[in-house]
Enzyme design. Structure first.
Site: not given
Lengths: 576, 118, 416
Positions: A137, A431, A542
């Site tokens: 950011h 955090i 897949c």
């Protein structure tokens, strides 16, 4: 008045129906106890207490009436670990291999230290790191003076070098916050001045024509008439799990021992000194424990004898759109919405994009009591979808919805530093956003704290001459020219077999991912590394092929291959 | 009394079958085929049988099989048990009889595709 | 890079691609190339081991695999060149393709005409905004079918099925036969999505309940599926909270619709119809890009494989005419006009100079009884079919001939 009394008084005024007691230690860490009436109220109480002048952080012992707050039980892990006994010794143990822990491990690998890095999940970056908007950011939204702001700006600056050395996708696209009503100009000015105060690089205020000259899609696609904007060129985008894998691989290449599926159960201390940890794979002796355990960092800090913060899961719901509908602008252009900013700790994200060119919407921001809760709910999804500024897309274009966790403390700032109570415990906790962008800054700071402490304790640390900062670029078949693809297949035919048709991912790329220094063992781990299964069919075609390759390469039976994490096998048994 | 949804045509009639004095009373059908359908369903319901059978050494570990005619419905589970006990060796050719006259029903089970050896 | 030139290249070796390639050969095209991404031909039919295929075409009940085998054998006998394990990466508007595999490497293929036959893919949990957790054990019906019928593995022991289309119903029976307990089938709409025959033979035969106007409102389980919350829906398709009920299960099968796979088509600049999500085509199934044709489910999701084959053969005949210069690249086109209870028609357009006989396929908007399908040109009838019942899941097909000046109107309306 004492700090605890002031806190109690403030809380009594705001929540007269509650009886919350506060205790403060010598560091002004305030512990709250008492019963709240709802989870959100508990969060509000914690936030309010954290704002009282002088409070460093909040530890919550509060309960909620009628709600059992889920709590992790470590007893089985401890039992297993103790039974196995000591398995290894290290100079430093990093716990938590999200982007923060991987960043720290990678930076510390420079030195002649024995480093062990552990994570409770089956892959790196499989917790909070894997599910957010991948923003590195700009600094216009983060409160000046906070550690968060400092780390964010520093991290953002360091990202170019990381991207260069580690070869992950990194797009510095810049952020354009624009307004269509001049009365909202104050909001833009605030972003601008915040960015300036934080020493962000190159923020600018633009008028309407300048805005459109830069990002014509605002008018052409989003059908908005911007009258002004704030341009912050430092905004960048990554795939956070990709960064994390690159960091972990580079750390491992430089000698860090990475242990996955390895939950920490207890921290061993003697006389206020870390001496080791108990994990489900055994005991590891160490004097330094770097705690980057995401949502569980508070619990680990407490195990080490230092309860100094409490983390709560602020869940964010995200929607990913088909690449078929490209983002309206090259830049990250978002209409500034003044009404969303009031009285919330985090307003969440808006119309965003990924480095692969998918529109990404969100995340929302909802407080939930369970740290493992990443369920998408109707309310959160509606919130997220309502953030759409781009009329060209509809919910029919969505290919995936998911939610991620933000490890938030009540101070809403990072907790980084050597514990004052237990020597050797270095916290890198709480955090949350802008955690992806902050990671290089946090790694650098933790590196500094550790080296300084080692120096003071007479341990000389030298750089390893053979440290290699480079993690080679992986083949990305889809991004090559036809000639390059042709040459590649000639060299290695595995690149000629396309496994994931939506993202054009070849068997060669999947083999590269498997035969790397951090081995992915689940289908989702392959998805995060290669993008196989990330396209519009979401692995419909897949998945059996990825499963087959994983089983073949890792010598597993088909029924042993997990989708994600432990005990999540795709197949249960053979046919009758 | 038993009720059936007719599958002869898309009209999906609800047909009831009742036994009165040893005679079948069939109501709700709107055509002759519906009558026959309900009568068969009541007296001797039959179904096609399709499943897969284990194969070794083939490009796939299972081969689809199909009955050459319909099998009495109440024998399906027993027939399946027989088929689940088989193990074929690739290659197998389309139409190859995997199981002749399965459980004496007079119906053969055949391979419904060709499966090459690996 | 390998350079290849063909008369006709067919992209996709499922039922549409096989029928197109065989028909192109039959019409005399010299070099016909068929490209398939799987290791063998047959496409989704190889996992459709149940019977009910080929009733129209072969007048008998075949399994999907059998139906495919018929075409595979013909394909081999007719000299179609086949590339399996090969992925087409790009198609240009100039009828060039880029494709690659492990043995031939990258190939640049220039074609006189291209037939798109990529089929369709399934809608996923993300697309239906399925709420809750994202554990293992949530799978599309096609994936479950592949795992069980081709790979030989069971992805669960107790299943809930969301969606009552034919694939969901077929899988309910198939899973039951394999020993998976099927708790129920939940359908958002007030009517079942699949054929009555399948409701009877796949659900009623095994006492599997079908819950209409119901959905899965929440998925539970962090790493692996533990259960789902199911609920009734009101007339606005909103969950009725009081009806929510927890169902323990380790497999949630999503049979919630198919989407034509048109990413390659879009890359070639082909115009798509928002209703069918496939290319807009003319009476020969040619797209707006001259020489590129669309066949089968890539053009629109068909309910019967017989129609898929039929559409592919029309496309193949068109493609052969195109390479012979008998079909104009820039013929003026007219829209087929719809009336009454017709939701969409395919082909959507006809050449103004169109002569001869062609098949048109359509779906209705709502169920109805005693209806007539009427095709008219300049006020004159040019095609007609009667139906006792029509419903959106069942496609209608009608032969049309004698269209004048490109004026074609198709209507489905009550009789009389």
């Amino acid at each position: 008045m004492e700090l605890n009394e002031r806190v109690e008084q403030v809380l009594k005024e705001a929540f007269p129906h509650l009886d919350i007691r506060a205790e403060a230690d010598f560091r002004s860490i305030v512990t709250l106890s008492g019963e709240c009436t709802s989870w959100q109220e508990l969060i509000d109480v914690g936030h309010l207490a954290a704002k009282v002048d002088g409070v460093r952080n909040i530890v919550s012992r509060m309960t909620v009436k009628g709600l059992e707050i889920p709590k992790k039980d470590y007893s089985e892990t401890v039992r297993k670990g103790r039974e196995i006994g000591v398995i290894d010794e290290a100079d430093v143990v990093v716990v938590g291999l999200g982007i923060t822990g991987c960043g720290i491990a990678r930076e510390l690998a420079k030195y002649d230290l024995k480093i062990i890095a552990i994570d409770m999940r089956d892959d790196v970056g499989a917790g909070a790191t894997k599910a957010n908007n991948g923003g590195v950011h700009m600094a216009g939204m983060v409160k000046p003076g906070t550690l968060k702001a400092k780390m964010s700006v520093r991290g953002n600056y360091l990202y170019d070098q990381w991207a260069k050395d580690l070869n992950f996708e990194f797009v510095r696209l810049g952020h354009l916050h624009y307004i269509t009503d001049i009365n909202d100009i104050d909001g833009l000015v605030e972003i601008f001045t915040t960015a300036v105060k934080n020493h962000d690089r190159g923020p600018q205020m633009l008028d309407g024509p300048q805005t459109l000259a830069m990002a014509p899609g605002i008018k052409e696609v989003m059908q908005d008439d911007p009258v002004a904007s704030c341009w912050t060129p430092t905004q960048a985008k990554v795939h956070p799990y990709q960064v994390c894998v690159a960091l972990a691989e580079n750390a491992a290449d430089n000698g860090v021992r990475i242990m996955l599926n390895c939950e920490l159960g207890d921290v061993l201390t003697e006389d206020g000194q870390i001496t080791g940890i108990v994990t489900e794979k055994g005991i590891i002796r160490t004097k330094y424990l770097i705690n980057a355990a995401g949502l569980y960092a508070d619990e680990i800090s407490e195990m080490a004898g230092d309860a100094c913060y409490t983390l709560h899961n602020r869940k964010g719901t995200i929607a990913i759109y088909d690449k078929d509908k490209p983002p309206a602008t090259k830049q990250l252009a978002m209409r500034y919405r003044p009404n969303l900013k009031k009285n919330v700790e985090s307003k969440g994200g808006g119309t965003d994009q990924t480095p692969s060119g998918n529109i990404l919407m969100g995340p929302s921001a909802t407080e939930v009591p369970d740290k493992e809760d990443i369920d998408t709910t109707q309310e959160d999804l509606e919130y997220t979808l309502n953030r759409n500024d781009n009329p060209a897309i509809t919910p029919a274009d969505i290919i995936r919805i998911y939610a991620g966790a933000r490890p938030a403390d009540f101070k809403e700032d990072y907790v980084i530093g050597m514990s004052e109570l237990t020597h050797g415990l270095i916290n890198a906790g709480a955090i949350q956003s802008p955690g992806i962008g902050s990671a290089p800054g946090v790694a650098e700071m933790v590196e500094g704290i550790l080296l300084e402490d080692m120096k003071q304790n007479g341990r000389t640390v030298v750089r390893r001459p053979d440290w290699n900062p480079i993690r080679e670029k992986k083949v990305k078949f889809a991004e090559l020219s036809r000639e390059e693809q042709a040459a590649l297949i000639e060299k290695n035919p595995a690149y000629g077999r396309v496994i994931c048709r939506c993202e054009t991912i070849t068997e060669g790329e999947i083999l590269d991912a498997i035969h790397s220094s951090v081995v992915p063992t689940s289908i989702d781990a392959i998805k995060r590394r290669t993008r196989a299964g990330m396209g519009r069919c979401q692995g419909g075609f897949c998945q059996p092929r990825v499963l087959e390759i994983l089983a073949r390469e890792l010598g597993m039976d088909w029924v042993e291959v997990n989708l994600k994490g432990r005990n999540s096998t795709v197949l249960k048994e053979e046919n009758r | 009394m038993k009720e059936y949804t007719c599958i002869v045509c898309p009209r999906s009639c609800r047909i009831t079958v009742e036994e009165k004095d040893g005679e079948l009373v069939i109501t709700g059908n709107t055509c002759k085929r519906g009558y026959e359908f309900a009568k068969n369903e009541y007296t001797d319901p039959k179904r096609m049988l399709t499943t897969t059978v284990k194969v070794t050494g083939g490009v796939l570990p299972r081969i689809p099989v199909i009955s050459t005619q319909e099998v009495p419905k109440d024998r399906l589970e027993d027939c399946l048990k027989v088929l689940y006990g088989l193990e074929l060796k690739a290659p197998v050719q389309y139409g190859e009889i995997i199981c002749e006259n399965i459980l004496g029903t007079g119906v053969d089970i055949k391979a419904s595709r060709t499966l090459q050896a690996k | 890079m390998k350079e290849i030139r063909t008369d006709i290249t067919v992209v996709g070796g499922g039922p549409a691609g096989l029928a197109a390639a065989v028909e192109a050969k039959r019409q005399g095209a010299e070099k016909v190339l068929l490209i398939e991404r799987d290791f063998e031909l047959g496409g989704v039919l190889q996992q459709c081991i149940h019977d009910g295929f080929g009733l129209h075409r072969f007048k008998r009940r075949m399994s999907g695999a059998e139906y495919a085998q018929k075409f595979i054998d013909e394909c081999e006998a007719s000299g179609v060149e086949v590339f399996t394990d090969t992925m087409v990466l790009e198609i240009t508007k100039d009828r060039e393709l880029y494709a690659c595999n492990s043995t031939d490497g990258m190939m640049h293929i220039q074609s006189g005409a291209i037939i798109l036959a990529m089929g369709c893919r399934e809608r996923t949990a993300g697309q239906i905004l399925l709420l809750g957790a994202r554990p293992s054990g949530v799978m599309t019906a096609g994936s479950v079918q592949r795992y069980i019928n081709m790979e030989g593995y069971l992805p669960g022991t107790r299943a809930v099925i969301l969606g009552s289309g034919d694939i969901g119903l077929i899988m309910a029976r198939r899973m039951t036969l394999e020993g998976i307990q099927v708790e129920g089938v939940y359908e958002v709409m007030p009517n079942p999505g699949g054929l009555t025959r399948n409701i009877v033979q796949c659900l009623e035969d095994y006492n599997i309940p079908l819950h209409l106007s119901s959905t899965v409102s929440f998925v539970h389980g962090r790493d692996t599926l533990e259960g789902v919350t199911v609920a009734k829906l009101d007339e606005n398709r909103k969950v009725i909270k009081e009806t929510e009920r927890y169902v323990p299960c380790d497999l949630l099968v999503l049979a919630v619709g198919l989407i034509p796979e048109n990413e390659l088509s879009k890359g070639a600049g082909i115009e798509l119809d928002p209703k069918t999500r496939g290319p807009v085509v003319d009476q020969d199934f040619m797209t707006c890009v001259p020489g590129i044709f669309a066949a089968g489910n890539v053009a629109a999701v068909f309910d019967l494989v017989d129609y898929v084959s039929q559409s592919a053969e029309i496309a193949a005949r068109g493609a052969v005419k195109f390479i012979r210069g008998e079909k104009k690249a820039d013929a003026p086109l007219c829209d087929v006009k719809l009336d009454g209870n017709v939701n969409f028609v395919i082909p959507q357009k006809v050449e103004a100079s169109f002569e001869g006989t062609r098949e048109f396929f359509m779906r209705v908007k709502k169920p109805d009884a005693e209806t007539v399908l009427q095709c008219t040109t300049e006020g004159e009838p040019c095609g007609r079919a009667l139906y006792q019942r029509v419903a959106p899941p069942e496609m209608l097909a009608c032969e049309v001939s004698g269209v004048k000046n490109g004026d074609l109107t198709i209507s489905v309306a009550p009789r009389g």
